[in-house]
Design a protein around this motif. Structure first.
Motif, PDB file in Angstrom:
ATOM      1  N   SER A   1       0.828  -1.119  -0.208  1.00  0.00           N
ATOM      2  CA  SER A   1       0.180   0.109  -0.100  1.00  0.00           C
ATOM      3  C   SER A   1       0.735   1.208   0.109  1.00  0.00           C
ATOM      4  O   SER A   1       1.806   1.143   0.209  1.00  0.00           O
ATOM      5  N   THR A   2       0.261   2.446  -0.422  1.00  0.00           N
ATOM      6  CA  THR A   2       1.024   3.828  -0.256  1.00  0.00           C
ATOM      7  C   THR A   2       0.510   4.455   0.685  1.00  0.00           C
ATOM      8  O   THR A   2      -0.634   4.143   1.329  1.00  0.00           O
ATOM      9  N   ALA A   3       1.145   5.447   1.075  1.00  0.00           N
ATOM     10  CA  ALA A   3       0.743   6.370   2.217  1.00  0.00           C
ATOM     11  C   ALA A   3      -0.760   6.963   1.774  1.00  0.00           C
ATOM     12  O   ALA A   3      -1.660   6.957   2.805  1.00  0.00           O
ATOM     13  N   ALA A   4      -0.930   7.272   0.669  1.00  0.00           N
ATOM     14  CA  ALA A   4      -2.175   7.768   0.212  1.00  0.00           C
ATOM     15  C   ALA A   4      -3.234   6.608   0.372  1.00  0.00           C
ATOM     16  O   ALA A   4      -4.474   6.799   0.836  1.00  0.00           O
ATOM     17  N   GLY A   5      -2.840   5.082   0.140  1.00  0.00           N
ATOM     18  CA  GLY A   5      -3.943   4.262   0.031  1.00  0.00           C
ATOM     19  C   GLY A   5      -4.197   4.037   1.567  1.00  0.00           C
ATOM     20  O   GLY A   5      -5.530   3.761   1.778  1.00  0.00           O
ATOM     21  N   ARG A   6      -3.109   4.066   2.362  1.00  0.00           N
ATOM     22  CA  ARG A   6      -3.420   4.017   3.875  1.00  0.00           C
ATOM     23  C   ARG A   6      -4.443   5.078   4.501  1.00  0.00           C
ATOM     24  O   ARG A   6      -5.267   4.699   5.198  1.00  0.00           O
ATOM     25  N   ALA A   7      -4.130   6.263   4.050  1.00  0.00           N
ATOM     26  CA  ALA A   7      -4.719   7.513   4.657  1.00  0.00           C
ATOM     27  C   ALA A   7      -6.213   7.297   4.031  1.00  0.00           C
ATOM     28  O   ALA A   7      -7.223   7.447   4.799  1.00  0.00           O
ATOM     29  N   ALA A   8      -6.348   6.884   2.718  1.00  0.00           N
ATOM     30  CA  ALA A   8      -7.877   6.670   2.347  1.00  0.00           C
ATOM     31  C   ALA A   8      -8.337   5.470   2.994  1.00  0.00           C
ATOM     32  O   ALA A   8      -9.804   5.638   3.266  1.00  0.00           O
ATOM     33  N   PHE A   9      -7.911   4.537   3.022  1.00  0.00           N
ATOM     34  CA  PHE A   9      -8.582   3.677   3.720  1.00  0.00           C
ATOM     35  C   PHE A   9      -8.939   3.896   5.382  1.00  0.00           C
ATOM     36  O   PHE A   9     -10.040   3.445   5.711  1.00  0.00           O
ATOM     37  N   ALA A  10      -7.971   4.584   6.061  1.00  0.00           N
ATOM     38  CA  ALA A  10      -8.489   4.946   7.477  1.00  0.00           C
ATOM     39  C   ALA A  10      -9.567   5.968   7.294  1.00  0.00           C
ATOM     40  O   ALA A  10     -10.343   5.819   8.138  1.00  0.00           O
ATOM     41  N   GLY A  11      -9.550   6.960   6.448  1.00  0.00           N
ATOM     42  CA  GLY A  11     -10.772   7.799   6.201  1.00  0.00           C
ATOM     43  C   GLY A  11     -12.090   7.033   5.960  1.00  0.00           C
ATOM     44  O   GLY A  11     -13.136   7.154   6.661  1.00  0.00           O
ATOM     45  N   HIS A  12     -12.248   6.027   4.959  1.00  0.00           N
ATOM     46  CA  HIS A  12     -13.366   5.126   4.924  1.00  0.00           C
ATOM     47  C   HIS A  12     -13.709   4.436   6.246  1.00  0.00           C
ATOM     48  O   HIS A  12     -14.755   4.411   6.321  1.00  0.00           O
ATOM     49  N   LEU A  13     -12.699   3.780   6.996  1.00  0.00           N
ATOM     50  CA  LEU A  13     -13.105   3.062   8.129  1.00  0.00           C
ATOM     51  C   LEU A  13     -13.756   4.078   9.050  1.00  0.00           C
ATOM     52  O   LEU A  13     -14.598   3.738   9.840  1.00  0.00           O
ATOM     53  N   GLN A  14     -13.164   5.179   9.282  1.00  0.00           N
ATOM     54  CA  GLN A  14     -13.620   6.370  10.227  1.00  0.00           C
ATOM     55  C   GLN A  14     -15.090   6.659   9.787  1.00  0.00           C
ATOM     56  O   GLN A  14     -16.015   6.392  10.608  1.00  0.00           O
ATOM     57  N   ALA A  15     -15.242   6.598   8.349  1.00  0.00           N
ATOM     58  CA  ALA A  15     -16.757   7.013   7.999  1.00  0.00           C
ATOM     59  C   ALA A  15     -17.676   6.024   8.167  1.00  0.00           C
ATOM     60  O   ALA A  15     -18.743   6.021   8.874  1.00  0.00           O
ATOM     61  N   LEU A  16     -17.171   4.634   8.026  1.00  0.00           N
ATOM     62  CA  LEU A  16     -17.932   3.553   8.538  1.00  0.00           C
ATOM     63  C   LEU A  16     -18.348   3.632  10.150  1.00  0.00           C
ATOM     64  O   LEU A  16     -19.489   3.341  10.500  1.00  0.00           O
ATOM     65  N   ARG A  17     -17.493   3.857  10.935  1.00  0.00           N
ATOM     66  CA  ARG A  17     -17.713   3.844  12.406  1.00  0.00           C
ATOM     67  C   ARG A  17     -18.577   5.005  12.901  1.00  0.00           C
ATOM     68  O   ARG A  17     -19.459   4.744  13.542  1.00  0.00           O
ATOM     69  N   GLU A  18     -18.785   6.133  12.043  1.00  0.00           N
ATOM     70  CA  GLU A  18     -19.558   7.227  12.348  1.00  0.00           C
ATOM     71  C   GLU A  18     -20.960   6.865  11.930  1.00  0.00           C
ATOM     72  O   GLU A  18     -22.059   7.286  12.440  1.00  0.00           O
ATOM     73  N   ILE A  19     -21.176   6.134  10.795  1.00  0.00           N
ATOM     74  CA  ILE A  19     -22.405   5.641  10.078  1.00  0.00           C
ATOM     75  C   ILE A  19     -22.936   4.793  11.389  1.00  0.00           C
ATOM     76  O   ILE A  19     -24.271   4.808  11.770  1.00  0.00           O
TER      77      ILE A  19
END
Length: 109
Positions: free
Chosen positions: A82-100
């Motif tokens: 993974s790239t740094a951008a990929g890890r950051a995007a994945f972390a953001g996606h997971l955070q959005a799922l948690r908030e939902i």
């Protein structure tokens, strides 16, 4: 009808690049500093060559993973990380799922 909230719903921050369960699982498998060869990734994800290859190509086009080709002995191999951008995007996606989930009163993830 209620007024539109000032804060957008967390679903608006979900990344469509993770809409495929295989693409989601690829990034989940590739934490920082982890590089896996194609065969190992295929085994972990329990999927076929074609769907995995398509998922990697999609994520690579998005800049979320890098695939490098080489050989191990006389056998060609592909390694993916993974790239740094990929890890950051994945972390953001997971955070959005948690908030939902939290908005629905579900258990914390």
């Amino acid at each position: 009808m209620t007024d539109t909230p000032s804060v957008p719903h967390p679903r608006t921050r979900l990344d469509d690049n993770f809409a495929s369960p295989i693409r989601f699982s690829v990034l989940a498998s590739l934490g920082e500093g982890i590089e896996l060869d194609f065969a190992t990734l295929r085994e972990i994800l329990q999927c076929g060559d074609s769907p995995l290859s398509k998922a990697i190509a999609h994520l690579q086009a998005a800049g979320y993973v890098v695939a490098r080709k080489g050989s191990l002995g006389s056998r060609p191999r592909t390694w993916v990380h993974s790239t740094a951008a990929g890890r950051a995007a994945f972390a953001g996606h997971l955070q959005a799922l948690r908030e939902i989930v939290a908005l629905g009163g579900g258990p914390a993830l």
